[in-house]
Design a protein around this motif. Structure first.
Motif, PDB file in Angstrom:
ATOM      1  N   VAL A 122       0.818  -1.221   0.000  1.00  0.00           N
ATOM      2  CA  VAL A 122       0.000   0.000   0.000  1.00  0.00           C
ATOM      3  C   VAL A 122       0.851   1.270   0.000  1.00  0.00           C
ATOM      4  O   VAL A 122       0.557   2.208  -0.749  1.00  0.00           O
ATOM      5  N   PRO A 123       1.932   1.377   0.809  1.00  0.00           N
ATOM      6  CA  PRO A 123       2.740   2.611   0.738  1.00  0.00           C
ATOM      7  C   PRO A 123       3.372   2.845  -0.624  1.00  0.00           C
ATOM      8  O   PRO A 123       3.726   3.973  -0.947  1.00  0.00           O
ATOM      9  N   GLY A 124       3.488   1.800  -1.455  1.00  0.00           N
ATOM     10  CA  GLY A 124       4.103   1.973  -2.761  1.00  0.00           C
ATOM     11  C   GLY A 124       3.259   2.738  -3.748  1.00  0.00           C
ATOM     12  O   GLY A 124       3.785   3.241  -4.746  1.00  0.00           O
ATOM     13  N   PHE A 125       1.962   2.825  -3.523  1.00  0.00           N
ATOM     14  CA  PHE A 125       1.104   3.608  -4.419  1.00  0.00           C
ATOM     15  C   PHE A 125       0.235   4.565  -3.610  1.00  0.00           C
ATOM     16  O   PHE A 125      -0.933   4.770  -3.894  1.00  0.00           O
ATOM     17  N   MET A 126       0.853   5.163  -2.593  1.00  0.00           N
ATOM     18  CA  MET A 126       0.131   6.118  -1.754  1.00  0.00           C
ATOM     19  C   MET A 126      -0.340   7.322  -2.542  1.00  0.00           C
ATOM     20  O   MET A 126      -1.381   7.918  -2.223  1.00  0.00           O
ATOM     21  N   SER A 127       0.400   7.702  -3.587  1.00  0.00           N
ATOM     22  CA  SER A 127      -0.019   8.859  -4.377  1.00  0.00           C
ATOM     23  C   SER A 127      -1.376   8.606  -5.029  1.00  0.00           C
ATOM     24  O   SER A 127      -2.201   9.517  -5.131  1.00  0.00           O
ATOM     25  N   HIS A 128      -1.614   7.383  -5.482  1.00  0.00           N
ATOM     26  CA  HIS A 128      -2.904   7.062  -6.081  1.00  0.00           C
ATOM     27  C   HIS A 128      -4.016   7.098  -5.034  1.00  0.00           C
ATOM     28  O   HIS A 128      -5.145   7.510  -5.313  1.00  0.00           O
ATOM     29  N   LEU A 129      -3.732   6.656  -3.821  1.00  0.00           N
ATOM     30  CA  LEU A 129      -4.736   6.704  -2.757  1.00  0.00           C
ATOM     31  C   LEU A 129      -5.073   8.146  -2.393  1.00  0.00           C
ATOM     32  O   LEU A 129      -6.235   8.469  -2.131  1.00  0.00           O
ATOM     33  N   ILE A 130      -4.059   8.999  -2.363  1.00  0.00           N
ATOM     34  CA  ILE A 130      -4.306  10.410  -2.059  1.00  0.00           C
ATOM     35  C   ILE A 130      -5.185  11.042  -3.121  1.00  0.00           C
ATOM     36  O   ILE A 130      -6.145  11.760  -2.820  1.00  0.00           O
ATOM     37  N   ALA A 131      -4.868  10.758  -4.379  1.00  0.00           N
ATOM     38  CA  ALA A 131      -5.683  11.301  -5.468  1.00  0.00           C
ATOM     39  C   ALA A 131      -7.113  10.769  -5.399  1.00  0.00           C
ATOM     40  O   ALA A 131      -8.077  11.513  -5.620  1.00  0.00           O
ATOM     41  N   ALA A 132      -7.264   9.490  -5.064  1.00  0.00           N
ATOM     42  CA  ALA A 132      -8.605   8.923  -4.954  1.00  0.00           C
ATOM     43  C   ALA A 132      -9.382   9.548  -3.805  1.00  0.00           C
ATOM     44  O   ALA A 132     -10.593   9.786  -3.910  1.00  0.00           O
ATOM     45  N   ALA A 133      -8.705   9.838  -2.693  1.00  0.00           N
ATOM     46  CA  ALA A 133      -9.389  10.447  -1.548  1.00  0.00           C
ATOM     47  C   ALA A 133      -9.881  11.843  -1.876  1.00  0.00           C
ATOM     48  O   ALA A 133     -11.001  12.221  -1.532  1.00  0.00           O
ATOM     49  N   THR A 134      -9.052  12.627  -2.546  1.00  0.00           N
ATOM     50  CA  THR A 134      -9.452  13.995  -2.877  1.00  0.00           C
ATOM     51  C   THR A 134     -10.552  14.042  -3.932  1.00  0.00           C
ATOM     52  O   THR A 134     -11.186  15.079  -4.111  1.00  0.00           O
TER      53      THR A 134
END
Length: 392
Positions: free
Chosen positions: A305-317
Motif C-alpha cells: 500500500v505505501p508503494g502507491f500512496m499517491s494514487h490513494l491520495i488522489a482517490a481520496a481527494t
C-alpha cells in the motif's frame, strides 16, 4: 655476446606497473544544499514538491480554514441556526460599512424598514441610512451547546443592540442564512470524511485481496465490482434514502446517509488497488517478505500500500467531494437529511421553486461553499498526487 647493462636503482623499472604508493579515490564532498536533499526524509521531500504547486497550497489553506470554521461554528455564527425572526422573513442581506457620511465609525450596518407591497403582496425592505448601527464583538447572544456538549453564549460577532445582522439575508422562516451555512457546513464536510473512510476501508481490503491472491478470488471480486458499478447511482441513492424510516432520529439518518454514500464509492478505489497490487506483488521485496514468513495482511499493509500512496491520495481527494455532492443531492431532493438537522443540501431544498429563486436569489448562497470546497479538493489532489509520486 655482450650483456646488457643492469638498470640503475635510480631508473624506473621497465614494466607498466608503477611503484608509487596506492592512493584511494578522492571522494567529492557534498555541498550543504546537496546534503540537505539527499538526507531528507520522504515526508520532507513531499512537502518541498507540494509547496511549489501554488494553486494546491492555496486550496489546502481554503480547505483548512473551512474545516476550522465549521469546528467552531457556534462561536463564529451571530445567531443559532434555529433562531427565527418573523419580522424579517426572506429579508435581503445587510451590507457591512466602515464610513458614515465621510467619517470612520467602525463596522456597522444600516437597519431595515419593512413594508408590504399591496400590489404583489411581497415584503419589501428599505434601508434607513440615517441610523448606523455598530456591530458588537466577543459578546453574549444566543445560547448554544458547543458540539452538543458544552453550553455557552459567547459569539465572535453579534447584531447591534436592538438591531439585526443578516449578512446573507434570511430564509422563509426568518432564520439567518450566514449562520445556517456555517452550521450546515459541519454536517456536509464531516459526512465527506466519514463517507471516504468507509469507502477506503472497503476498497483497500477488497481490492487488496483481489490483487494479492489473483485467480478465482480476483475473478469473483471483479464481477461484484462490475455489478455494483452497473447500478445507476442517483436512483440507487434515492431508493436507499427512501427506505430509511421517518421515525429515525437526525443522528441515525446522518450515519445512514454516510454508510450509503461510502458503500457506493468503494468500487473505483478497489479496482485501482487491485491493479497496483497485481504489478507490485512480483517485486523482489515482496518475495523476500513472503520467504521470511510475513502474512498477506502485513505484506499488503506495510509493503504494498505505501508503494502507491499517491494514487490513494488522489482517490481520496476525488471521493470526498463526490460524497459531499451525494449528500447535497439527496437532501436537495428531500430524501437525505431532514430538518431540524441542517446541511447545505437541506438549505438548498428551499430553492427548488424557480419562482422563489427569482424573487429571493440569496437562497442559492449555499451553492457557493459547495462549489468552492469541490474545486479546492480537486486542486489539492493534483498537488498531493504530484508530490507523493515516487516516479517524478
Amino acid at each position: 655476446m655482450t650483456t646488457p647493462p643492469a638498470p640503475q636503482a635510480s631508473e624506473p623499472l621497465p614494466h607498466r606497473w608503477s611503484t608509487a604508493p596506492f592512493e584511494p579515490y578522492a571522494i567529492e564532498k557534498m555541498s550543504p544544499e546537496q546534503e540537505r536533499v539527499y538526507l531528507a526524509p520522504q515526508w520532507k521531500l513531499m512537502w518541498w514538491k507540494f509547496r511549489k504547486h501554488r494553486l494546491a497550497v492555496i486550496s489546502g489553506i481554503v480547505i483548512l480554514l473551512m474545516y476550522l470554521s465549521v469546528a467552531i461554528c457556534e462561536f463564529l455564527a451571530p445567531y443559532h441556526y434555529t433562531t427565527r425572526n418573523t419580522d424579517f422573513i426572506r429579508a435581503p442581506r445587510q451590507e457591512l460599512h466602515l464610513f458614515h457620511e465621510g467619517s470612520f465609525i467602525g463596522p456597522f450596518v444600516y437597519p431595515y424598514a419593512q413594508r408590504l407591497n399591496m400590489e404583489n403582496l411581497k415584503r419589501e425592505y428599505d434601508i434607513d441610512e440615517s441610523k448606523p448601527q455598530k456591530l458588537r464583538f466577543f459578546c453574549r447572544a444566543d445560547t448554544y451547546e458547543f458540539w452538543g456538549l458544552i453550553p455557552g453564549n459567547l459569539h465572535l460577532i453579534c447584531p447591534p443592540e436592538g438591531g439585526t445582522l443578516y449578512l446573507l439575508g434570511t430564509d422563509r422562516l426568518g432564520r439567518d442564512m450566514f449562520s445556517r451555512i456555517l452550521y450546515g457546513g459541519r454536517i456536509s464536510l464531516t459526512i465527506g470524511l466519514l463517507g471516504v473512510s468507509v469507502s477506503f476501508v472497503l476498497g483497500i481490503i477488497i481490492g487488496g485481496i483481489a490483487g494479492y491472491y489473483g485467480g478465482k478470488v480476483d475473478l469473483i471480486v471483479q464481477r461484484i465490482i462490475e455489478i455494483v458499478q452497473s447500478l445507476p447511482h442517483i436512483p440507487l441513492w434515492l431508493a436507499l434514502g427512501a427506505i430509511m424510516p421517518p421515525s429515525w432520529s437526525p443522528l441515525l439518518v446522518y450515519f445512514g446517509i454516510t454508510v450509503i454514500l461510502g458503500l457506493m464509492d468503494w468500487t473505483g478505489l478497489a479496482r485501482a488497488v487491485r491493479s497496483k497490487l497485481l504489478a507490485l506483488r512480483e517485486e523482489d521485496y515482496v518475495v523476500a517478505a513472503q520467504l521470511m514468513g510475513a502474512k498477506p495482511a502485513r505484506i499488503i499493509g506495510l509493503h504494498l500500500v505505501p508503494g502507491f500512496m499517491s494514487h490513494l491520495i488522489a482517490a481520496a481527494t476525488i471521493t470526498i467531494p463526490k460524497t459531499i455532492l451525494g449528500e447535497t443531492a439527496l437532501s436537495f431532493l428531500g430524501l437525505g437529511l431532514r430538518p431540524p438537522i441542517t446541511s447545505w443540501g437541506v438549505m438548498l431544498n428551499e430553492a427548488q421553486n424557480i419562482n422563489v429563486v427569482a424573487l429571493y436569489p440569496w437562497l442559492l448562497y449555499p451553492c457557493v461553499p459547495v462549489i468552492v470546497i469541490i474545486l479546492a479538493f480537486n486542486f489539492l489532489g493534483d498537488g498531493l498526487r504530484d508530490a507523493a509520486d515516487p516516479y517524478r
